[in-house]
Design an enzyme around this catalytic site. Structure first.
Site, short mmCIF file in Angstrom:
data_model
loop_
_atom_site.label_atom_id
_atom_site.label_comp_id
_atom_site.label_asym_id
_atom_site.label_seq_id
_atom_site.Cartn_x
_atom_site.Cartn_y
_atom_site.Cartn_z
N HIS A 57 54.16 -8.62 18.88
CA HIS A 57 55.48 -8.04 19.14
C HIS A 57 55.52 -6.67 18.49
O HIS A 57 55.76 -6.56 17.29
CB HIS A 57 56.59 -8.92 18.56
CG HIS A 57 56.80 -10.19 19.29
ND1 HIS A 57 57.66 -10.30 20.34
CD2 HIS A 57 56.23 -11.41 19.13
CE1 HIS A 57 57.64 -11.53 20.79
NE2 HIS A 57 56.77 -12.22 20.08
N ALA B 31 40.33 -26.43 8.76
CA ALA B 31 41.79 -26.42 8.63
C ALA B 31 42.28 -25.18 7.88
O ALA B 31 41.60 -24.68 6.98
CB ALA B 31 42.24 -27.68 7.90
#
Length: 98
Positions: free
Chosen positions: A21, A72
């Site tokens: 964005h 992870a």
């Protein structure tokens, strides 16, 4: 564009994006993020049989090679060749699978 090949396994809370964005200028900071123009930084391609752990973030313009394992909580900011164990922030090769 996000392309995911066959045989992939995803942990929970995986985030994959092909855009941002805005471009991070001072002028843009005066515009709410939801109103900023979307900029594509490149496609994300995830090869066959990739295993992506919990809470992994994969950023734009990245290719994950076939058979990779992503640990992870990793943040993937660049591409990796096939058959690697990848982990960290930013992610790096921890081990090459043979």
């Amino acid at each position: 564009m996000i392309e995911i090949m066959d045989g992939c396994l995803f942990g929970s809370n995986v985030f994959i994006t092909d855009h941002y964005h805005g471009i991070g200028t001072l002028q843009e900071s005066k515009i709410p993020p939801c109103n900023r123009v979307l900029y594509s930084k490149g496609s994300v391609i995830i090869g066959e049989n990739v295993w992506i752990g919990q809470n992994v973030s994969i950023m734009p313009n990245v290719t994950i090679g076939k058979g990779c394992i992503i640990g992870a909580n990793s943040v993937v900011t660049h591409s990796f060749p096939p058959n690697c164990v990848i982990a960290g922030v930013p992610a790096k090769i921890v081990r090459q699978l043979s």
